[in-house]
Design a protein around this motif. Structure first.
Motif, PDB file in Angstrom:
ATOM      1  N   PHE A  78     -19.701   5.471   9.744  1.00  0.00           N
ATOM      2  CA  PHE A  78     -18.670   5.692   8.725  1.00  0.00           C
ATOM      3  C   PHE A  78     -17.315   5.107   9.094  1.00  0.00           C
ATOM      4  N   THR A  79     -17.054   4.861  10.376  1.00  0.00           N
ATOM      5  CA  THR A  79     -15.755   4.302  10.761  1.00  0.00           C
ATOM      6  C   THR A  79     -15.593   2.850  10.316  1.00  0.00           C
ATOM      7  N   GLU A  80     -16.641   2.260   9.762  1.00  0.00           N
ATOM      8  CA  GLU A  80     -16.528   0.909   9.217  1.00  0.00           C
ATOM      9  C   GLU A  80     -15.862   0.910   7.845  1.00  0.00           C
ATOM     10  N   ALA A  81     -15.826   2.054   7.172  1.00  0.00           N
ATOM     11  CA  ALA A  81     -15.331   2.135   5.790  1.00  0.00           C
ATOM     12  C   ALA A  81     -13.958   2.795   5.757  1.00  0.00           C
ATOM     13  N   LEU A  82     -12.931   2.017   5.502  1.00  0.00           N
ATOM     14  CA  LEU A  82     -11.575   2.559   5.459  1.00  0.00           C
ATOM     15  C   LEU A  82     -11.427   3.585   4.343  1.00  0.00           C
ATOM     16  N   TRP A  83     -12.035   3.320   3.191  1.00  0.00           N
ATOM     17  CA  TRP A  83     -11.875   4.237   2.067  1.00  0.00           C
ATOM     18  C   TRP A  83     -12.411   5.625   2.413  1.00  0.00           C
ATOM     19  N   LEU A  84     -13.494   5.677   3.187  1.00  0.00           N
ATOM     20  CA  LEU A  84     -14.076   6.968   3.548  1.00  0.00           C
ATOM     21  C   LEU A  84     -13.198   7.696   4.561  1.00  0.00           C
ATOM     22  N   LEU A  85     -12.597   6.957   5.464  1.00  0.00           N
ATOM     23  CA  LEU A  85     -11.677   7.567   6.423  1.00  0.00           C
ATOM     24  C   LEU A  85     -10.468   8.159   5.700  1.00  0.00           C
ATOM     25  N   LEU A  86      -9.960   7.421   4.719  1.00  0.00           N
ATOM     26  CA  LEU A  86      -8.827   7.925   3.938  1.00  0.00           C
ATOM     27  C   LEU A  86      -9.222   9.177   3.163  1.00  0.00           C
ATOM     28  N   LEU A  87     -10.416   9.148   2.580  1.00  0.00           N
ATOM     29  CA  LEU A  87     -10.889  10.300   1.815  1.00  0.00           C
ATOM     30  C   LEU A  87     -11.030  11.528   2.708  1.00  0.00           C
ATOM     31  N   ALA A  88     -11.660  11.364   3.861  1.00  0.00           N
ATOM     32  CA  ALA A  88     -11.869  12.498   4.759  1.00  0.00           C
ATOM     33  C   ALA A  88     -10.545  13.083   5.229  1.00  0.00           C
ATOM     34  N   ALA A  89      -9.589  12.218   5.549  1.00  0.00           N
ATOM     35  CA  ALA A  89      -8.291  12.699   6.020  1.00  0.00           C
ATOM     36  C   ALA A  89      -7.551  13.457   4.927  1.00  0.00           C
ATOM     37  N   VAL A  90      -7.577  12.938   3.709  1.00  0.00           N
ATOM     38  CA  VAL A  90      -6.854  13.577   2.604  1.00  0.00           C
ATOM     39  C   VAL A  90      -7.522  14.886   2.203  1.00  0.00           C
ATOM     40  N   VAL A  91      -8.838  14.862   2.039  1.00  0.00           N
ATOM     41  CA  VAL A  91      -9.551  16.077   1.631  1.00  0.00           C
ATOM     42  C   VAL A  91      -9.375  17.176   2.669  1.00  0.00           C
TER      43      VAL A  91
END
Length: 406
Positions: A78-91
């Motif tokens: 999952f660390t390959e996907a910036l959008w997912l990292l942003l989502l996890a941090a915000v949520v």
């Protein structure tokens, strides 16, 4: 500001269902672990709007399930996907509970339905294939949960130590609380972004695969965006909670305060996890830290030595040892934990400046392993237990006051 008032009539089915998720589930989990209860109740303010409180958890779980199963934007980890990292941090910043549901869904979807192409070429020993793959995946889910749940909850816990006394005006207390939370959240998220490339290595090295550039570089090159969005989410959460909280001078409790009071008045219990002998809990903690560093080992003896050092440091500072840290422990207890953490990083940084250049022409991760172990030991030594802590019983998962970030 307008708070959400309590309904005059008995709650409708929608409200009861939302209360079950945000109150019933955490109270049930509290019997197992205070940490699980704290994670499940974080973001209780969302239940002030029953429809939102009822819909958000299953939506986050299903979203995590789809992401784990389909891997949109990444192939290996999952660390390959910036959008997912942003989502996890915000949520996670908006609600540790929603971050928990997102993590749970992601882990389940990835474990059951996700594809892991790095394992298609690893067939050195059939007996070890499955344990190695499952182990690396569990470490990945732990790393995901650290961003979506652990970091936000740790930031709130650290920020609570900067809480001003009740004699200070409420507005000032809220401003200081939010300011501390913003700074600490940004710092911890930044630490996570810098640590993730090393902690995610087992996904590849345990499969004899080469880590992808995206898996290693995304968090480091775009970490600023992750930190920025986490900070923005922290401010947004504080603003929403201020709107939902009871106005100053109002005697009638609002819905959010009433929900919180159900935790404050609940019977105190000792969670099942707290009944486990302390020595086993310390060993489990050392084992988890050792596993998280597993991508840095080049030989089994390094893993064994790391475990012994980490376990030994925790044992020395625990109530199990006949060592009286009295004055030392009381002095450190007056220093906020985040300050102690920063202090521990200073010698680690200086040591890294001396050691890392010696290994620039090598592929060994031994210097990074050394620095990680030294950092963990220093943090442990700066958090000594008092002799009476082993006998204390755990209190229910606490809920911060209305004016503080919840």
């Amino acid at each position: 500001m307008t708070a959400t008032p309590l309904p005059a009539n008995p709650p409708d089915p929608l409200t009861r269902a939302a209360d079950l998720i945000w109150v019933g589930v955490p109270l049930a989990l509290r019997k197992l672990s205070a940490g699980l209860a704290t994670a499940a109740v974080d973001g209780l303010y969302l239940a002030a709007r029953p429809l939102l409180g009822l819909a958000a958890p299953p939506v986050m779980f299903l979203l995590g399930l789809l992401v784990g199963a389909l891997h949109p934007g990444f192939e290996y980890v999952f660390t390959e996907a910036l959008w997912l990292l942003l989502l996890a941090a915000v949520v996670g910043t908006l609600s540790g509970a929603l971050g928990s549901y997102l993590t749970l869904g992601f882990a389940l979807g990835d474990l059951v339905l996700g594809e892991h192409p790095q394992w298609s070429t690893y067939r050195t020993d059939g007996l070890l294939d499955l344990p190695a793959q499952l182990g690396s995946q569990l470490l990945t889910y732990t790393l995901f949960g650290m961003l979506a749940v652990g970091v936000p909850l740790a930031a709130k816990s650290f920020a609570a130590e900067f809480m001003l006394p009740p004699s200070v005006p409420r507005a000032v207390r809220a401003l200081v609380g939010v300011g501390a939370l913003v700074v600490i959240s940004g710092l911890l998220v930044w630490v996570w972004t810098q640590s993730a490339p090393l902690l995610v290595r087992p996904v590849f090295v345990w499969a004899d695969a080469i880590p992808t550039v995206e898996a290693m570089s995304t968090t480091q090159e775009s970490g600023g965006w992750i930190v920025a969005l986490a900070i923005a989410a922290t401010v947004a959460r504080a603003a929403v909670q201020a709107v939902l909280a009871a106005p100053i001078g109002r005697d009638t409790p609002d819905r959010m305060t009433a929900l919180e009071n159900r935790f404050r008045t609940a019977e105190r219990i000792v969670p099942l996890a707290a009944r486990v002998p302390l020595v086993l809990r310390l060993a489990a903690r050392a084992l988890l830290l050792t596993a998280l560093l597993s991508g840095l080992y080049s030989a089994m003896w390094q893993a064994g030595l790391a475990f012994l050092v980490l376990a030994g440091a925790q044992l020395i500072t625990s109530p199990l040892m006949p060592i009286d840290f009295g004055a030392y422990a009381r002095f450190l207890a007056r220093i906020p934990r985040i300050v102690r953490l920063v202090v521990a990083m200073v010698p680690v940084y200086l040591l890294g400046a001396l050691v890392v250049p010696l290994f620039l022409d090598q592929t060994s991760f031994l210097p990074f392993l050394l620095l990680a172990v030294v950092a963990a030991v220093l943090v442990t030594l700066l958090s000594p237990h008092t002799r009476g802590e082993a006998a204390r019983t755990a209190a229910p998962a606490g809920i911060p006051r209305a004016e503080e970030p919840r």
